[in-house]
Design a protein around this motif. Structure first.
Motif, PDB file in Angstrom:
ATOM      1  N   GLN A 119      -3.815  -0.775  -7.255  1.00  0.00           N
ATOM      2  CA  GLN A 119      -2.489  -0.179  -7.418  1.00  0.00           C
ATOM      3  C   GLN A 119      -2.268   0.987  -6.464  1.00  0.00           C
ATOM      4  O   GLN A 119      -3.218   1.684  -6.101  1.00  0.00           O
ATOM      5  CB  GLN A 119      -2.310   0.372  -8.847  1.00  0.00           C
ATOM      6  N   SER A 120      -1.006   1.170  -6.092  1.00  0.00           N
ATOM      7  CA  SER A 120      -0.605   2.390  -5.393  1.00  0.00           C
ATOM      8  C   SER A 120      -0.580   3.525  -6.405  1.00  0.00           C
ATOM      9  O   SER A 120       0.038   3.404  -7.466  1.00  0.00           O
ATOM     10  CB  SER A 120       0.774   2.203  -4.763  1.00  0.00           C
ATOM     11  N   LEU A 121      -1.245   4.619  -6.104  1.00  0.00           N
ATOM     12  CA  LEU A 121      -1.385   5.702  -7.072  1.00  0.00           C
ATOM     13  C   LEU A 121      -0.049   6.332  -7.452  1.00  0.00           C
ATOM     14  O   LEU A 121       0.113   6.841  -8.555  1.00  0.00           O
ATOM     15  CB  LEU A 121      -2.321   6.787  -6.509  1.00  0.00           C
ATOM     16  N   SER A 122       0.911   6.297  -6.541  1.00  0.00           N
ATOM     17  CA  SER A 122       2.193   6.962  -6.800  1.00  0.00           C
ATOM     18  C   SER A 122       3.229   6.049  -7.452  1.00  0.00           C
ATOM     19  O   SER A 122       4.341   6.477  -7.748  1.00  0.00           O
ATOM     20  CB  SER A 122       2.773   7.512  -5.492  1.00  0.00           C
TER      21      SER A 122
ATOM     22  N   GLY B  89       1.036   1.955 -11.160  1.00  0.00           N
ATOM     23  CA  GLY B  89      -0.212   2.696 -11.225  1.00  0.00           C
ATOM     24  C   GLY B  89      -0.278   3.555 -12.471  1.00  0.00           C
ATOM     25  O   GLY B  89      -1.310   3.625 -13.155  1.00  0.00           O
ATOM     26  N   GLU B  90       0.844   4.192 -12.801  1.00  0.00           N
ATOM     27  CA  GLU B  90       0.914   5.008 -14.019  1.00  0.00           C
ATOM     28  C   GLU B  90       0.756   4.136 -15.259  1.00  0.00           C
ATOM     29  O   GLU B  90       0.093   4.528 -16.231  1.00  0.00           O
ATOM     30  CB  GLU B  90       2.240   5.756 -14.062  1.00  0.00           C
ATOM     31  N   LEU B  91       1.348   2.945 -15.234  1.00  0.00           N
ATOM     32  CA  LEU B  91       1.240   2.032 -16.370  1.00  0.00           C
ATOM     33  C   LEU B  91      -0.201   1.564 -16.548  1.00  0.00           C
ATOM     34  O   LEU B  91      -0.706   1.473 -17.675  1.00  0.00           O
ATOM     35  CB  LEU B  91       2.167   0.827 -16.154  1.00  0.00           C
TER      36      LEU B  91
ATOM     37  N   VAL C  47      -4.523   1.376  -3.314  1.00  0.00           N
ATOM     38  CA  VAL C  47      -4.041   0.554  -2.196  1.00  0.00           C
ATOM     39  C   VAL C  47      -2.734   1.140  -1.679  1.00  0.00           C
ATOM     40  O   VAL C  47      -2.118   1.990  -2.323  1.00  0.00           O
ATOM     41  CB  VAL C  47      -3.812  -0.912  -2.617  1.00  0.00           C
ATOM     42  N   ASP C  48      -2.297   0.642  -0.511  1.00  0.00           N
ATOM     43  CA  ASP C  48      -1.044   1.113   0.078  1.00  0.00           C
ATOM     44  C   ASP C  48       0.169   0.338  -0.411  1.00  0.00           C
ATOM     45  O   ASP C  48       1.287   0.833  -0.367  1.00  0.00           O
ATOM     46  CB  ASP C  48      -1.114   1.027   1.608  1.00  0.00           C
TER      47      ASP C  48
ATOM     48  N   MET D   5       1.634  -3.845  -2.224  1.00  0.00           N
ATOM     49  CA  MET D   5       1.366  -5.090  -2.939  1.00  0.00           C
ATOM     50  C   MET D   5       0.524  -6.071  -2.121  1.00  0.00           C
ATOM     51  O   MET D   5      -0.372  -6.732  -2.655  1.00  0.00           O
ATOM     52  CB  MET D   5       2.690  -5.736  -3.334  1.00  0.00           C
ATOM     53  N   ALA D   6       0.779  -6.182  -0.823  1.00  0.00           N
ATOM     54  CA  ALA D   6       0.044  -7.142   0.005  1.00  0.00           C
ATOM     55  C   ALA D   6      -1.446  -6.824  -0.005  1.00  0.00           C
ATOM     56  O   ALA D   6      -2.288  -7.724  -0.162  1.00  0.00           O
ATOM     57  CB  ALA D   6       0.581  -7.125   1.431  1.00  0.00           C
ATOM     58  N   GLN D   7      -1.790  -5.551   0.151  1.00  0.00           N
ATOM     59  CA  GLN D   7      -3.196  -5.153   0.127  1.00  0.00           C
ATOM     60  C   GLN D   7      -3.793  -5.363  -1.265  1.00  0.00           C
ATOM     61  O   GLN D   7      -4.945  -5.801  -1.404  1.00  0.00           O
ATOM     62  CB  GLN D   7      -3.338  -3.688   0.543  1.00  0.00           C
ATOM     63  N   ALA D   8      -3.011  -5.084  -2.308  1.00  0.00           N
ATOM     64  CA  ALA D   8      -3.494  -5.263  -3.676  1.00  0.00           C
ATOM     65  C   ALA D   8      -3.877  -6.716  -3.933  1.00  0.00           C
ATOM     66  O   ALA D   8      -4.926  -7.012  -4.517  1.00  0.00           O
ATOM     67  CB  ALA D   8      -2.414  -4.814  -4.662  1.00  0.00           C
ATOM     68  N   ILE D   9      -3.041  -7.637  -3.487  1.00  0.00           N
ATOM     69  CA  ILE D   9      -3.318  -9.060  -3.697  1.00  0.00           C
ATOM     70  C   ILE D   9      -4.578  -9.478  -2.957  1.00  0.00           C
ATOM     71  O   ILE D   9      -5.405 -10.249  -3.476  1.00  0.00           O
ATOM     72  CB  ILE D   9      -2.099  -9.897  -3.265  1.00  0.00           C
TER      73      ILE D   9
END
Length: 278
Positions: A163-166, A170-172, A183-184, A186-190
């Motif tokens: 998740q992107s921390l911001s 990420g909060e959820l 991660v930066d 969605m593409a990197q997360a996948i």
């Protein structure tokens, strides 16, 4: 003689003043009558089969973008065209950047916006009206197809999520006590999920459906979907106060729901029905 001339001038001045007052009063009365009957310029154009002007980005697939031939299309665009057909009006799209979208609405550059607007802040709710939603979205959990650990949201505790921390997601994820792998986007997360460097990722339902439609062989699937109470609805947005127009838009949207048009367009662009809150 001079006295008669002065009297005539005085009478003429009084007559002109009275005419001016009458003209002003007539204009005020017309404006008041128009407001009282809800006869806005937009409503008149709709009633007379005119043209409605709609703001959209044109660079936000699959909602609003240009296809290979250069034609403006996308889910929001095609829903708006279907609404215009129901209303019996023409639609002219005016493309603009998102940052200027609502400002263009404020200035009267266009009548409404079709760009996945959900009006979630009190400030926007106080200033704008939204017609019945044509899309619903919320958080989903995306994980490898063969995984069986996702029977409930509580099961996310201790699992790794990319998740992107911001981001809101990420909060959820932190709320469910998942371990965050930064991660930066969605593409990197996948990619991290596919490489088993993260167990899952959480993102917007519509963004994930768009990805799965484009990459059906990714060996990933949606495991959990936010409950209906947490879903956000997006619809056509216009300046608050034109209730008669909102009612017409809602009627058109109800017809598109009843005749299956929204479901058909949803499946065309997302491979699933996103028009219903479920």
């Amino acid at each position: 003689m001079k006295r008669r001339t002065l009297l005539a001038l005085a009478a003429s001045t009084m007559f002109l003043a009275a005419c001016g007052q009458s003209t002003t009063n007539d204009a005020d009365t017309t404006a008041t009558d128009s407001a009282a009957t809800g006869g806005s310029d937009l409503l008149q154009r709709i009633n007379n089969g005119g043209t409605i002007n709609v703001g959209t980005e044109g660079t936000y697939p699959p909602f609003t973008y240009h296809d290979e031939s250069g034609k403006l299309t996308g889910y929001d665009v095609e829903v708006t065209r279907a609404v215009a057909d129901k209303l019996g009006v023409d639609v002219e799209f005016k493309e603009t950047q998102w940052d200027a979208m609502l400002a263009g609405l404020d200035s009267g550059r266009f009548d409404m916006v079709a760009n996945q607007v959900s009006l979630t802040t009190p400030e926007r709710l106080a200033k704008y009206d939204k017609a019945s939603p044509y899309s619903w979205s919320g958080a989903v959990v995306l994980a490898p197809t063969n995984e069986t650990r996702y029977s409930s949201w509580d099961n996310l505790k201790g699992l790794r999520t990319a998740q992107s921390l911001s981001s809101n997601y990420g909060e959820l994820a932190e709320r469910y006590e998942a371990e965050i792998v930064p991660v930066d986007g969605m593409a990197q997360a996948i990619q991290l999920v596919k490489q088993d460097r993260a167990d899952f990722t959480m993102n917007d339902n519509l963004a994930v459906l768009d990805y799965l439609k484009k990459f059906p062989d990714a060996d990933l699937e949606i495991k959990l979907t936010a409950p209906a109470s947490e879903m956000r609805g997006s619809g056509l947005v216009l300046i608050k106060g034109d209730d008669a127009v909102v009612a017409k838009l809602n009627d058109a949207m109800a017809e598109l729901t009843a005749d299956g048009t929204l479901t058909k367009l949803s499946e065309e662009f997302f491979g699933a029905d996103i028009s219903q809150q479920k």
